[in-house]
Scaffold this motif. Sequence first.
Motif, mmCIF file in Angstrom:
data_model
loop_
_atom_site.group_PDB
_atom_site.id
_atom_site.type_symbol
_atom_site.label_atom_id
_atom_site.label_comp_id
_atom_site.label_asym_id
_atom_site.label_seq_id
_atom_site.Cartn_x
_atom_site.Cartn_y
_atom_site.Cartn_z
ATOM 1 N N ASN A 157 0.803 -1.244 0.000
ATOM 2 C CA ASN A 157 0.000 0.000 0.000
ATOM 3 C C ASN A 157 0.827 1.281 0.000
ATOM 4 O OD1 ASN A 157 -2.615 0.569 -0.321
ATOM 5 N ND2 ASN A 157 -3.128 0.699 1.858
ATOM 6 N N ILE A 158 2.042 1.195 -0.512
ATOM 7 C CA ILE A 158 2.884 2.396 -0.551
ATOM 8 C C ILE A 158 2.444 3.315 -1.685
ATOM 9 C CG2 ILE A 158 5.259 3.185 -1.019
ATOM 10 C CD1 ILE A 158 4.845 2.154 1.837
ATOM 11 N N GLY A 159 1.932 2.752 -2.750
ATOM 12 C CA GLY A 159 1.470 3.586 -3.856
ATOM 13 C C GLY A 159 1.109 2.738 -5.056
ATOM 14 N N THR A 160 0.731 3.429 -6.134
ATOM 15 C CA THR A 160 0.434 2.709 -7.372
ATOM 16 C C THR A 160 1.751 2.250 -7.988
ATOM 17 O OG1 THR A 160 0.619 4.712 -8.671
ATOM 18 C CG2 THR A 160 -1.579 4.188 -7.823
ATOM 19 N N ARG A 161 1.653 1.420 -9.038
ATOM 20 C CA ARG A 161 2.874 0.918 -9.675
ATOM 21 C C ARG A 161 3.757 2.080 -10.138
ATOM 22 N NH1 ARG A 161 3.010 -4.596 -11.017
ATOM 23 N NH2 ARG A 161 5.150 -5.196 -11.449
ATOM 24 N N SER A 162 3.139 3.098 -10.756
ATOM 25 C CA SER A 162 3.964 4.210 -11.257
ATOM 26 C C SER A 162 4.519 5.048 -10.102
ATOM 27 C CB SER A 162 3.192 5.068 -12.245
ATOM 28 O OG SER A 162 2.036 5.558 -11.626
ATOM 29 N N GLU A 163 3.741 5.188 -9.025
ATOM 30 C CA GLU A 163 4.241 5.957 -7.869
ATOM 31 C C GLU A 163 5.432 5.263 -7.207
ATOM 32 O OE1 GLU A 163 0.014 8.123 -6.556
ATOM 33 O OE2 GLU A 163 0.577 6.212 -5.653
ATOM 34 N N VAL A 164 5.329 3.938 -7.054
ATOM 35 C CA VAL A 164 6.435 3.253 -6.374
ATOM 36 C C VAL A 164 7.685 3.227 -7.272
ATOM 37 C CG1 VAL A 164 4.860 1.867 -4.964
ATOM 38 C CG2 VAL A 164 5.861 0.848 -6.978
ATOM 39 N N LYS A 165 7.467 3.136 -8.581
ATOM 40 C CA LYS A 165 8.624 3.178 -9.499
ATOM 41 C C LYS A 165 9.364 4.511 -9.350
ATOM 42 C CE LYS A 165 8.063 -0.234 -12.981
ATOM 43 N NZ LYS A 165 7.083 -0.823 -13.845
ATOM 44 N N GLU A 166 8.589 5.576 -9.171
ATOM 45 C CA GLU A 166 9.181 6.905 -9.001
ATOM 46 C C GLU A 166 9.984 6.970 -7.685
ATOM 47 O OE1 GLU A 166 9.327 9.091 -11.158
ATOM 48 O OE2 GLU A 166 9.658 11.018 -10.140
ATOM 49 N N LEU A 167 9.413 6.382 -6.631
ATOM 50 C CA LEU A 167 10.135 6.364 -5.343
ATOM 51 C C LEU A 167 11.448 5.596 -5.479
ATOM 52 C CD1 LEU A 167 7.144 5.564 -2.924
ATOM 53 C CD2 LEU A 167 8.356 7.733 -3.114
ATOM 54 N N ILE A 168 11.387 4.486 -6.227
ATOM 55 C CA ILE A 168 12.595 3.666 -6.426
ATOM 56 C C ILE A 168 13.615 4.473 -7.237
ATOM 57 C CG2 ILE A 168 13.488 1.567 -7.548
ATOM 58 C CD1 ILE A 168 10.674 0.291 -6.932
ATOM 59 N N ARG A 169 13.127 5.124 -8.286
ATOM 60 C CA ARG A 169 14.024 5.910 -9.159
ATOM 61 C C ARG A 169 14.717 7.027 -8.368
ATOM 62 N NH1 ARG A 169 14.353 10.251 -11.822
ATOM 63 N NH2 ARG A 169 12.355 11.090 -11.136
ATOM 64 N N LYS A 170 13.974 7.601 -7.421
ATOM 65 C CA LYS A 170 14.539 8.717 -6.644
ATOM 66 C C LYS A 170 15.481 8.246 -5.532
ATOM 67 C CE LYS A 170 11.006 12.265 -7.213
ATOM 68 N NZ LYS A 170 9.737 12.792 -6.655
ATOM 69 N N GLY A 171 15.635 6.938 -5.384
ATOM 70 C CA GLY A 171 16.566 6.425 -4.376
ATOM 71 C C GLY A 171 16.009 6.461 -2.969
ATOM 72 N N ARG A 172 14.664 6.503 -2.850
ATOM 73 C CA ARG A 172 14.076 6.585 -1.505
ATOM 74 C C ARG A 172 13.846 5.202 -0.890
ATOM 75 N NH1 ARG A 172 9.237 10.859 -1.968
ATOM 76 N NH2 ARG A 172 9.069 10.337 0.257
ATOM 77 N N ILE A 173 14.105 4.176 -1.693
ATOM 78 C CA ILE A 173 13.887 2.801 -1.199
ATOM 79 C C ILE A 173 15.231 2.118 -0.965
ATOM 80 C CG2 ILE A 173 12.896 0.541 -1.771
ATOM 81 C CD1 ILE A 173 10.746 2.752 -1.457
#
Length: 240
Positions: free
Chosen positions: A12-28
Amino acid sequence: MIRLDKYLCEVNIGTRSEVKELIRKGRITVNGDVCKSPDRKINESETVCLDGQTVSYAVFHYLMFHKPAGVLTAARDKKQPTVMDYFRDYPGRDLNPVGRLDKDTTGLLLITNDGALSHMLLSPKKHVPKTYEVHLRDPIDPDACKKLEEGVDISEAEPEPVTAPAKVTVIEDRLIHLTITEGRFHQVKRMLCAVGNEVTGLKRLSMGSLILDEALQEGEYRPLTGEEEALLLTYRNSQQ
Ligand code: URA
């Protein structure tokens, strides 16, 4: 084993595109190392963090928000700012305000994706106390306090039952704390109107066990502390 992006969606962290963005930004991070590969396979023993905080299944978010004046308690509005505009970048899905404060009311608003808790806190049957700091046009007198505590008729177009017993604490001539256990439309303003006064400023200080953290400036929010969350959930569980 599950892909990192799928795992983040499932918790429940976000939609597929939202979580991809978090990953891209290095927040994971995975096991403490930043992971920029959405297809990285995760197993149960690994620790996945978002902004340094461990994420896990059954993620519920509980956020204390200090609502500013001039903001609607709504998800979206075409013309006016809403409370949820403050959470656009917050990585949680299905967040909603618990209850409604008028546009000009400030103070405590709980934001959560825990529908059951929200339902409990808003249920008229549960009588959850809410305390407001109420600024008044005219000095309050003992007779008005008594009426507010006993219950007043706030009917407008349609007849309504008198309000449930409330608690009044006089702070100054024109400043009271009013605790009510209902959540009718414009209730505090209408109660003061019923005793011949007028609300000139309204701020919610508490809801159930949750007390507004005065360190939070208007427009700021923070996750509930473990203790606040536990208290609120105990309250919920004991009331079911
Ligand atoms: N009562 C009111 O009149 N307004 C609010 O925003 C909350 C309670």
